[in-house]
Design an enzyme around this catalytic site. Structure first.
Site, mmCIF file in Angstrom:
data_model
loop_
_atom_site.group_PDB
_atom_site.id
_atom_site.type_symbol
_atom_site.label_atom_id
_atom_site.label_comp_id
_atom_site.label_asym_id
_atom_site.label_seq_id
_atom_site.Cartn_x
_atom_site.Cartn_y
_atom_site.Cartn_z
ATOM 1 N N HIS A 234 31.237 41.657 49.557
ATOM 2 C CA HIS A 234 31.180 41.693 48.091
ATOM 3 C C HIS A 234 32.278 42.630 47.568
ATOM 4 O O HIS A 234 32.612 43.633 48.200
ATOM 5 C CB HIS A 234 29.803 42.205 47.642
ATOM 6 C CG HIS A 234 29.526 41.986 46.203
ATOM 7 N ND1 HIS A 234 29.971 42.842 45.217
ATOM 8 C CD2 HIS A 234 28.864 40.983 45.565
ATOM 9 C CE1 HIS A 234 29.586 42.383 44.042
ATOM 10 N NE2 HIS A 234 28.922 41.267 44.215
ATOM 11 N N ASP B 123 24.166 38.712 39.246
ATOM 12 C CA ASP B 123 23.607 38.671 37.900
ATOM 13 C C ASP B 123 24.605 39.270 36.921
ATOM 14 O O ASP B 123 25.571 39.913 37.325
ATOM 15 C CB ASP B 123 22.232 39.341 37.803
ATOM 16 C CG ASP B 123 22.257 40.820 38.149
ATOM 17 O OD1 ASP B 123 23.267 41.307 38.686
ATOM 18 O OD2 ASP B 123 21.250 41.505 37.890
ATOM 19 N N TYR C 214 26.558 41.598 34.098
ATOM 20 C CA TYR C 214 26.656 43.043 33.898
ATOM 21 C C TYR C 214 25.567 43.475 32.923
ATOM 22 O O TYR C 214 25.296 42.796 31.932
ATOM 23 C CB TYR C 214 28.024 43.408 33.331
ATOM 24 C CG TYR C 214 29.184 43.039 34.230
ATOM 25 C CD1 TYR C 214 29.326 43.594 35.493
ATOM 26 C CD2 TYR C 214 30.151 42.127 33.797
ATOM 27 C CE1 TYR C 214 30.393 43.258 36.321
ATOM 28 C CE2 TYR C 214 31.229 41.789 34.619
ATOM 29 C CZ TYR C 214 31.337 42.349 35.873
ATOM 30 O OH TYR C 214 32.403 42.018 36.689
ATOM 31 N N PHE D 90 31.340 37.780 37.183
ATOM 32 C CA PHE D 90 32.397 38.773 37.391
ATOM 33 C C PHE D 90 33.284 38.990 36.165
ATOM 34 O O PHE D 90 33.975 39.996 36.074
ATOM 35 C CB PHE D 90 33.271 38.430 38.610
ATOM 36 C CG PHE D 90 32.518 38.427 39.902
ATOM 37 C CD1 PHE D 90 32.048 39.606 40.455
ATOM 38 C CD2 PHE D 90 32.251 37.235 40.566
ATOM 39 C CE1 PHE D 90 31.347 39.611 41.658
ATOM 40 C CE2 PHE D 90 31.541 37.224 41.758
ATOM 41 C CZ PHE D 90 31.086 38.414 42.304
#
Length: 233
Positions: free
Chosen positions: A198, A74, A76, A87
């Site tokens: 991740h 999702d 920031y 990202f």
């Protein structure tokens, strides 16, 4: 919005290729439910990214040009960071931890540890414009509340990945268990899947560092189409 105005808005914000590929879902009650929920949340809280950037990943990376898909979770939830690309950061000279780790891996993989100026790469728009779809599985989030809209978007994400299965030779990048949970929607026999931990500070050392996905992506692209088509990371 009336049906005609909404259709025009979707086409303008997705771009024609994605609009046509997603049209059955965009016409569905499921999409209307998503739209109304987001409108309601925006009335009650600060939601990132702004409406005009909500579908930015699609507008910058047309369906017909998509050749790499990097799946995030999702946006920031810190003010100024979310810019509609997974990202990527919209805040100059301020790198979120996951993005910093991504750029560290990029530096070690592509540039052999050479000290690139990562502060010039906080906005990943150049990747998107080369056919890298940077999509979060939830396209919105409330300020200070990670995962707050994760229950709204799953059907939309499934529709996007389903629409992409009309293409072959696409490289899917799955970082972390959440991204890997969407693997079943990908036709592995016709595409490529790269998996790793991740890039967050909690897990980057568990297999993200050293995954060399950036060079692997370019190796696949070069084998498919030639060296001139590689991604300029």
């Amino acid at each position: 919005m009336t049906h005609g105005i909404l259709r025009t808005w979707y086409e303008a914000n997705f771009g024609k290729g994605w609009f046509l590929s997603l049209l059955p879902f965009l016409r569905s009650q499921a999409m209307e439910d998503i739209r109304l929920k987001i409108l309601d949340r925006r009335k009650k809280a600060i939601v990132y990214p702004p409406t005009e950037d909500m579908f930015k990943a699609f507008k910058l990376c047309p369906w017909e040009d998509t050749r790499v898909v990097i799946i995030g979770q999702d946006p920031y939830h810190t003010p100024g960071y979310a810019n509609g690309l997974a990202f990527s950061s919209g805040e100059a000279n301020k790198l979120p931890p996951s993005l910093r780790n991504i750029l560290t891996e990029l530096e070690n993989d592509i540039f052999d540890g050479f000290n690139i100026n990562i502060y010039e790469k906080y906005d990943l728009t150049p990747w998107a414009k080369q056919g890298v779809l940077l999509i979060n599985t939830a396209l919105t989030v409330e300020k200070g509340k990670a995962g707050s809209h994760s229950d709204i978007w799953p059907k939309f994400t499934e529709a996007v990945l389903t629409a992409l299965q009309d293409k072959t030779g696409v490289i899917y990048v799955l970082w972390g268990n959440h991204a890997k949970s969407y693997k079943s929607l990908i036709r592995e026999e016709h595409n490529y899947i790269l998996e790793a931990a991740h890039p967050s500070p909690f897990s980057a050392h568990k297999g993200f560092y050293g995954c060399k996905h950036f060079s692997k992506i370019n190796e696949i692209i070069e084998a498919q189409n030639g060296p001139e088509f590689k991604i300029d990371w």
